[in-house]
Design a protein around this motif. Structure first.
Motif, PDB file in Angstrom:
ATOM      1  N   ASP A 206       0.807  -1.445   0.271  1.00 42.47           N
ATOM      2  CA  ASP A 206      -0.324  -0.117  -0.185  1.00 42.47           C
ATOM      3  C   ASP A 206       1.236   1.146   0.001  1.00 42.47           C
ATOM      4  N   MET A 207       1.076   2.001  -1.139  1.00 44.63           N
ATOM      5  CA  MET A 207       1.635   3.083  -1.053  1.00 44.63           C
ATOM      6  C   MET A 207       1.449   4.180  -0.868  1.00 44.63           C
ATOM      7  N   SER A 208       0.233   4.145   0.104  1.00 43.23           N
ATOM      8  CA  SER A 208      -0.013   5.328   1.043  1.00 43.23           C
ATOM      9  C   SER A 208       0.439   5.121   2.073  1.00 43.23           C
ATOM     10  N   LEU A 227      16.370   1.265  -5.913  1.00 38.18           N
ATOM     11  CA  LEU A 227      16.507   2.478  -5.553  1.00 38.18           C
ATOM     12  C   LEU A 227      16.308   2.683  -3.755  1.00 38.18           C
ATOM     13  N   ARG A 228      16.987   4.066  -2.977  1.00 37.80           N
ATOM     14  CA  ARG A 228      16.555   3.544  -1.895  1.00 37.80           C
ATOM     15  C   ARG A 228      16.627   5.192  -2.151  1.00 37.80           C
ATOM     16  N   GLY A 229      15.544   5.694  -0.986  1.00 37.68           N
ATOM     17  CA  GLY A 229      15.649   6.897  -0.250  1.00 37.68           C
ATOM     18  C   GLY A 229      14.047   7.025   0.310  1.00 37.68           C
ATOM     19  N   THR A 230      14.105   8.351   0.364  1.00 39.85           N
ATOM     20  CA  THR A 230      12.712   9.272   0.862  1.00 39.85           C
ATOM     21  C   THR A 230      12.012   8.747   0.151  1.00 39.85           C
ATOM     22  N   PRO A 231      11.056   8.267   0.925  1.00 38.33           N
ATOM     23  CA  PRO A 231       9.383   8.693  -0.008  1.00 38.33           C
ATOM     24  C   PRO A 231       8.857   9.859  -0.738  1.00 38.33           C
TER      25      PRO A 231
END
Length: 250
Positions: A206-208, A227-231
């Motif tokens: 669930d992306m939300s 990939l990795r990072g903030t939402p």
């Protein structure tokens, strides 16, 4: 430089012709909530299984607080401080919510027969506090089979916290929960983890939920961290929208 809480180095595992981990190296810092997203079959749950000892990689290693835990069995890894919550809550459904936590406390304290010993340990107040942390104190004496899926999810988290982990690995903590309850469940869960000073890694579709509750996001694809990072960085990336989300988040 601060040592990562958990670090994987060049993890490799294959199931037949499927590569679930292809030289995966990842560092997890203490005090963060890392969400893992990706298409089905990308290797997300396999990563959790390797880190918690349920699957052994064919190559590479897992280090927790600097110790190599790659070949340790799940029971030993739990005692080191890494707990696991599965997609389907692993509870004794014929026992009450409180009894499930007392069983966990008995196992944590090294008692040989937790089922027999659960009422003989001095942990009731501690376990009631954990149930209160996850807003389930009012169902402490109810048999688990009578409870809703959301309540079972929260009790399962409380059982994991009863083991006094420093890292909790969770597979889809909101799966099976009604859409209208997902945010409530996650609010309670994240608050409980913060109060217990527990770092978390959770797989989520669930992306939300990911957007709201993750501090960081790692995208799994074909056994690799794409990939990795903030939402916001990750969920707005064109490749992630194309390969994982399918459409932009409102």
């Amino acid at each position: 430089m601060t040592e990562p809480l958990l670090e994987t180095r060049d993890l490799v595992i294959r199931f037949g012709g499927v590569t679930a981990a292809d030289h995966v190296s990842l560092k997890i810092e203490a005090g963060r909530n890392l969400a893992i997203i990706g298409p089905n079959g990308a290797g997300k749950t396999t990563f959790l299984n390797i880190c918690s000892g349920w699957i052994k990689p064919s190559a590479g290693s897992v280090h927790f607080e600097g110790e190599d835990i790659t070949r340790l069995p799940p029971r030993k890894i739990v005692t080191r401080g890494v707990a696991r919550a599965f997609q389907i809550p692993q509870l004794f459904t014929e026992h009450t919510a409180l009894e499930n936590l007392l069983i966990a406390a008995s196992a944590r304290d090294g008692l040989r027969n937790p089922l027999r010993s659960m009422h003989g340990i001095d942990a009731r107040d501690e376990m009631m506090h954990l149930l209160d942390m996850v807003n389930c104190a009012d169902v402490a004496d109810r048999v688990v089979v009578e409870l809703s899926e959301g309540e079972r999810k929260l009790i399962d988290i409380a059982v994991a916290l009863a083991l006094k982990p420093r890292l909790l690995l969770m597979d889809e903590p909101t799966s099976g929960v009604a859409s209208s309850q997902k945010d409530e469940i996650m609010e309670i869960l994240i608050k409980a983890l913060s109060e217990a000073n527990v770092t978390s890694v959770f797989v989520e579709h669930d992306m939300s939920i990911v957007q709201t509750y993750a501090d960081e996001v790692a995208v799994w694809n074909a056994g690799n961290v794409q990939l990795r990072g903030t939402p916001s960085e990750v969920l707005e990336h064109p490749d992630v929208i194309r390969d994982v989300i399918g459409e932009e988040i409102a």
